[in-house]
Design an enzyme around this catalytic site. Structure first.
Site, PDB file in Angstrom:
ATOM      1  N   ARG A  63       0.863  -1.177   0.000  1.00 40.73           N
ATOM      2  CA  ARG A  63       0.000   0.000   0.000  1.00 40.73           C
ATOM      3  C   ARG A  63       0.899   1.226   0.000  1.00 40.73           C
ATOM      4  NH1 ARG A  63      -3.315  -2.773  -1.518  1.00 40.73           N
ATOM      5  NH2 ARG A  63      -5.399  -3.224  -0.736  1.00 40.73           N
ATOM      6  N   GLU A  65      -3.921   7.214  -4.078  1.00 34.81           N
ATOM      7  CA  GLU A  65      -4.290   6.766  -5.426  1.00 34.81           C
ATOM      8  C   GLU A  65      -5.622   7.372  -5.862  1.00 34.81           C
ATOM      9  OE1 GLU A  65      -4.168   2.493  -5.726  1.00 34.81           O
ATOM     10  OE2 GLU A  65      -2.167   2.472  -4.876  1.00 34.81           O
ATOM     11  N   HIS A 122      -1.186   0.142  -9.969  1.00 34.38           N
ATOM     12  CA  HIS A 122      -1.761  -0.834  -9.034  1.00 34.38           C
ATOM     13  C   HIS A 122      -2.241  -2.095  -9.766  1.00 34.38           C
ATOM     14  CE1 HIS A 122      -3.653  -1.165  -4.763  1.00 34.38           C
ATOM     15  NE2 HIS A 122      -3.295  -2.355  -5.227  1.00 34.38           N
TER      16      HIS A 122
HETATM   17  C1  GLV Z   1      -4.519  -5.291  -3.840  1.00 31.90           C
HETATM   18  O1  GLV Z   1      -3.851  -4.321  -3.625  1.00 31.90           O
HETATM   19  C2  GLV Z   1      -5.097  -6.086  -2.831  1.00 31.90           C
HETATM   20  O2  GLV Z   1      -5.025  -5.758  -1.634  1.00 31.90           O
HETATM   21  O3  GLV Z   1      -5.693  -7.112  -3.190  1.00 31.90           O
END
Ligand code: GLV
Ligand code: GLV
Length: 321
Positions: free
Chosen positions: A239, A268, A286
């Site tokens: 994250r 984001e 991402h």
């Molecule tokens: C993606 O970032 C997730 O947490 O699945």
């Protein structure tokens, strides 16, 4: 009984079909964009189940205004976007999708690691711009991996698989974990559990795999970046807010570290000023779990979690305490 579910984005059919078999009503956000917070507020009311994305903010207000909601199935392994405390207080089950995205996310971390150390994106830009005028002895020199030290910050499922893949390059592995020692990594790789500062000081590649919590927010800030080797690379597929992104921009700009490969950002989809101007960073939007196979498995898992809760069973992937 008649159940009513809402899915906040289009996901693979395999999951939607499971919900359609079980629920009388399954509505899906028709747009190719996230709903705004207010749209989401309106859509959640009166649903028995919602299948949510990591980009949806499921906060206390949304939870308290939901009416009759029984389950929030987050389409992600991370669930920092959901107020778990508020959900638990209202008796709402929250689930995630662990395990099925472990390999794809570890692969993404390696893809970023290669892309930044071998300057693939810079090379692509140069080639497309017509600036490849022939092989050159000093063109875009990167770094080797063999025998270097890989530091895993957060050796959970994904961190462990990330580390296991390093066997191909005979790397030394250091790791941190907030739980018990990682026997698999220690026995299979001779990995060493160390404190964060030692890991930062000794690693050539540092890959972040912790969830975002109060404790891990800005775990890597200016001070931590200053401890890293000038030749070291930082990879983040966890994250964004685990790293102080503004401090990272500074460190990259001043060549305090060699480079970074990022898949996630603090706010984001916004990026901190200056990040896109730097050559020593590779930026992905991402994509950690973004393979057809993984996203299909996530859709099935999230839907099965919903069906279990609506059936009065305990779902496999409950994250409430
Ligand atoms: C993606 O970032 C997730 O947490 O699945
Ligand atoms: C999440 O899947 C983790 O434990 O790394």
């Amino acid at each position: 009984m008649s159940f009513n579910a809402f899915i906040t984005r289009q996901i693979p059919e395999e999951g939607i079909n499971i919900l359609k078999k079980f629920c009388q009503t399954v509505e899906i956000n028709p747009y190719d964009r996230p709903l705004t917070y207010d749209e989401l507020l309106g859509k959640v009311k009166g649903r028995d189940a919602i299948l949510t994305m990591l980009s949806d903010r499921i906060d206390e207000r949304l939870i308290s205004e939901s009416n009759g909601l029984k389950v929030i199935a987050n389409y992600a392994v991370g669930y920092d976007n959901v107020d778990i405390k508020a959900a638990t207080a209202k008796g709402i089950v929250v689930t995630n999708t662990p395990g099925v995205l472990t390999d794809s996310t570890a692969d993404m971390a390696w893809a970023l690691l290669f892309a930044i150390t071998r300057r693939i994106v810079e090379g692509d830009r140069l080639t497309r711009a017509g600036k490849f005028v022939g092989w050159a002895p000093m063109l875009l020199l990167g770094g080797d991996l063999v025998g270097k030290t890989l530091g895993i910050v957060g050796a959970g499922r994904i961190g462990t698989v990330m580390a296991m893949r390093s066997r191909g390059w005979c790397m030394n592995v250091l790791y941190t974990t907030h739980t018990n020692r990682n026997a698999v990594l220690e026995e299979m790789l001779g990995a060493k559990r160390v404190g964060l500062e030692t890991l930062l000081r000794e690693s050539d590649f540092i890959s972040i795999h912790t969830p975002l919590t109060k404790k891990t927010r800005h775990l890597i800030g200016a001070k931590e970046l200053s401890v890293m080797k000038r030749t070291a690379y930082l990879i983040n597929t966890a994250r964004g807010a685990v790293i102080d992104e503004a401090a990272l921009v500074e460190a990259l700009r001043n060549k305090q570290i060699a480079g970074a490969g990022l898949d996630v950002y603090e706010e984001e989809p916004k990026l901190k000023p200056g990040l896109t101007e730097l050559d020593n960073v590779v930026l992905a939007p991402h994509l950690g779990s973004a393979t057809i196979e993984t996203r299909t498995k996530m859709a099935i898992m999230a839907s099965e979690n919903i069906v279990a809760v609506l059936n009065g069973q305990r779902p496999k992937n409950c994250v409430n305490p």
